[in-house]
Design a protein around this motif. Structure first.
Motif, PDB file in Angstrom:
ATOM      1  N   CYS A   6     -55.072 -12.034 -22.911  1.00  0.00           N
ATOM      2  CA  CYS A   6     -55.844 -10.799 -23.119  1.00  0.00           C
ATOM      3  C   CYS A   6     -57.326 -11.159 -23.245  1.00  0.00           C
ATOM      4  O   CYS A   6     -57.701 -12.008 -24.056  1.00  0.00           O
ATOM      5  N   ASP A   7     -58.163 -10.503 -22.450  1.00  0.00           N
ATOM      6  CA  ASP A   7     -59.550 -10.979 -22.320  1.00  0.00           C
ATOM      7  C   ASP A   7     -60.445 -10.591 -23.492  1.00  0.00           C
ATOM      8  O   ASP A   7     -61.585 -11.032 -23.564  1.00  0.00           O
ATOM      9  N   PHE A   8     -59.937  -9.806 -24.433  1.00  0.00           N
ATOM     10  CA  PHE A   8     -60.734  -9.371 -25.572  1.00  0.00           C
ATOM     11  C   PHE A   8     -60.406 -10.128 -26.848  1.00  0.00           C
ATOM     12  O   PHE A   8     -61.043  -9.923 -27.884  1.00  0.00           O
ATOM     13  N   ARG A  60     -50.765  -7.720 -19.832  1.00  0.00           N
ATOM     14  CA  ARG A  60     -49.704  -7.387 -18.882  1.00  0.00           C
ATOM     15  C   ARG A  60     -48.482  -6.882 -19.641  1.00  0.00           C
ATOM     16  O   ARG A  60     -47.665  -7.659 -20.123  1.00  0.00           O
ATOM     17  N   LEU A  61     -48.405  -5.564 -19.727  1.00  0.00           N
ATOM     18  CA  LEU A  61     -47.380  -4.921 -20.534  1.00  0.00           C
ATOM     19  C   LEU A  61     -46.812  -3.745 -19.750  1.00  0.00           C
ATOM     20  O   LEU A  61     -47.465  -2.713 -19.610  1.00  0.00           O
ATOM     21  N   PRO A  62     -45.594  -3.876 -19.210  1.00  0.00           N
ATOM     22  CA  PRO A  62     -45.030  -2.804 -18.381  1.00  0.00           C
ATOM     23  C   PRO A  62     -44.684  -1.567 -19.197  1.00  0.00           C
ATOM     24  O   PRO A  62     -44.255  -1.656 -20.351  1.00  0.00           O
ATOM     25  N   GLU A  63     -44.862  -0.416 -18.596  1.00  0.00           N
ATOM     26  CA  GLU A  63     -44.622   0.853 -19.273  1.00  0.00           C
ATOM     27  C   GLU A  63     -43.192   0.987 -19.802  1.00  0.00           C
ATOM     28  O   GLU A  63     -42.998   1.442 -20.938  1.00  0.00           O
ATOM     29  N   PRO A  64     -42.157   0.605 -19.035  1.00  0.00           N
ATOM     30  CA  PRO A  64     -40.791   0.745 -19.573  1.00  0.00           C
ATOM     31  C   PRO A  64     -40.559  -0.037 -20.861  1.00  0.00           C
ATOM     32  O   PRO A  64     -39.789   0.399 -21.722  1.00  0.00           O
ATOM     33  N   ALA A  65     -41.255  -1.180 -21.012  1.00  0.00           N
ATOM     34  CA  ALA A  65     -41.094  -1.976 -22.238  1.00  0.00           C
ATOM     35  C   ALA A  65     -41.636  -1.233 -23.451  1.00  0.00           C
ATOM     36  O   ALA A  65     -41.066  -1.313 -24.549  1.00  0.00           O
ATOM     37  N   ILE A  66     -42.729  -0.507 -23.270  1.00  0.00           N
ATOM     38  CA  ILE A  66     -43.306   0.255 -24.381  1.00  0.00           C
ATOM     39  C   ILE A  66     -42.333   1.323 -24.847  1.00  0.00           C
ATOM     40  O   ILE A  66     -42.045   1.452 -26.043  1.00  0.00           O
TER      41      ILE A  66
END
Length: 466
Positions: free
Chosen positions: A207-209, A318-324
């Motif tokens: 994560c770049d932040f 990189r966090l896919p929507e279905p995982a959320i």
């Protein structure tokens, strides 16, 4: 800093009102542990938690109760200038060299020392082994033998040779809290004292932040489950603690390991309750989440950051929507509270995209939401890019590098517009009738036990109405 309490623990460098608590000084406890193992008399003093001033500490030293020969202090970007001045007063009083560590030291060690001529050095990366090496130096021995130390030599600043890594982390029994009074550290929802228990270090994500890899690197390292639970049981017995914050950048990264911790807690029937940082894509297995709940887990926090995958990809989150969706549903089903974080004002965003993130947060079935401005910390990819293209409004003002400010100007994103969007998001999320009905008891408890913080948060929410 200026009468405001800050947390300076690990990557956390926020006002205490952000999460409603001052975190116990875990890094200092680890340092104290290794120093005491080598026969040194080490004291942990947390002025913020105790509500004490540097003057009161100086009076304590005047009474002859302790005469330090080395002062090591945690700091962070927004408090660095003020912290250095305060510690300079102790240096003048004691004659002891003062050494700092924290995100500022790992990301910008030379700049940190240039800003604070009174500070003798900073430890880059994890501070434990560097602190031990410093304490064990013989009089007159060269500081350059401490590889993770960036230090002052006359008018010159000598850069470090390496970033520190705590070699004994995986095999350590745990930190030594000494005389720490845990009653100073209380979880806001339960108003109970708690301790941090570190399970892992390092984060393989990019994560770049995030400043976490600047201190602990990307290699994920863990302590064995029995050692973690031994430490919990010891703190439960010796300090009468029931609440614990399992500490790590992503405690749930290795599902086998967090499962083993849960199983050990269940086996020992300790009856404790714990919270931790997670990632949504680490808690998509309902069976694992049920084991976490059975072991005492009552809240997990995780970063969602934005409403659309494309924005998260830009952040390298990189966090896919279905995982959320799966994570939120699993936590709700198991009875574990969810606390999701969202970033506002990331370069490329618009007022419309921030409003869309607010809508998205309200649509998710999460218990708590934190809305924070993007912070261009030096040394992070976001911070370096923002500085290079001129987005940072005042690169010299490190006080702006915290969640009460927006330190960039990028397109239609200004401090006023981003903080206004955050205040609007908080109002929309927390003042929904359905939300108020579901969480009425918890909100009332927070208001009763943390009135100062409650007043501050409400004032922020109402200060920037449309």
């Amino acid at each position: 800093m200026d009468g405001v309490s800050f947390t300076r623990q690990g990557r956390c460098q926020e006002r205490d009102d952000v999460l409603g608590t001052t975190k116990p000084p875990l890094s200092l406890a680890w340092i104290a542990s290794v120093l005491r193992q080598d026969g040194h008399d080490a004291r942990i003093i947390d002025l913020t938690a105790a509500g004490k001033t540097v003057g009161e500490l100086a009076h304590f030293l005047d009474e002859g109760q302790f005469a330090p020969t080395l002062i090591i202090f945690a700091s962070c970007f927004p408090t660095w200038d003020a912290d250095a001045r305060a510690m300079g007063a102790l240096k003048e009083k004691t004659g002891a060299p003062i050494i700092s560590f924290g995100p500022h030291a790992s990301a910008a060690p030379i700049d940190a020392l240039k800003r604070a001529p009174v500070v003798d050095g900073v430890l880059v990366g994890e501070p434990e082994d560097g602190a031990r090496a410093l304490a064990n130096l013989q009089p007159g021995e060269n500081w350059s033998t401490v590889g993770s130390l960036c230090f002052r030599r006359g008018d010159d600043i000598v850069p470090c040779r390496e970033s520190g890594r705590f070699g004994g982390f995986a095999s350590a029994a745990g930190p030594d809290w000494g005389g720490t009074d845990f009653d100073h550290y209380r979880l806001p929802l339960v108003n109970a004292p708690y301790a941090l228990v570190e399970t892992s270090r390092g984060c393989p994500y990019t994560c770049d932040f995030c400043v976490a890899p600047l201190q602990q690197g990307h290699q994920f390292r863990e302590r064995p489950a029995p050692a973690v639970v031994d430490e919990i049981e010891r703190l439960q017995h010796e300090r009468r603690l029931r609440y614990f914050y399992l500490w790590g950048d992503t405690v749930t990264l290795n599902q086998k390991s967090i499962g083993a911790i849960a199983d050990e807690l269940i086996r020992r029937r300790l009856g404790i309750r714990w919270i931790a940082n997670a990632r949504a894509d680490n808690v998509t297995d309902p069976a694992l989440v049920s084991r976490l709940r059975a072991s005492g887990c009552w809240m997990l926090s995780f970063g969602i950051e934005a409403s659309v995958p494309e924005r998260r990809d830009e952040m390298q989150k990189r966090l896919p929507e279905p995982a959320i969706a799966s994570a939120v549903a699993n936590l709700r089903r198991a009875g574990i509270r969810s606390f999701a974080f969202f970033i506002f004002g990331y370069p490329g965003e618009t007022l419309a995209s921030m409003a869309a993130t607010t809508d998205y947060a309200c649509d998710l079935d999460i218990d708590f939401a934190g809305f924070y401005p993007a912070v261009p910390y030096p040394g992070t990819e976001l911070g370096d890019r923002a500085a290079a293209v001129g987005w940072v409004t005042d690169p010299s003002d490190w006080r702006q590098l915290e969640y009460s400010h927006y330190a960039m100007k990028c397109g239609e994103l200004t401090e006023a517009s981003v903080l206004k969007a955050i205040a609007r998001a908080r109002r929309r999320f927390y003042l929904r009738p359905r939300y108020l009905a579901r969480h009425a008891w918890e909100l009332a408890r927070i208001a009763a036990t943390k009135p100062g913080i409650t007043k501050h948060v409400v004032k922020q929410m109402l200060a920037r109405r449309d």
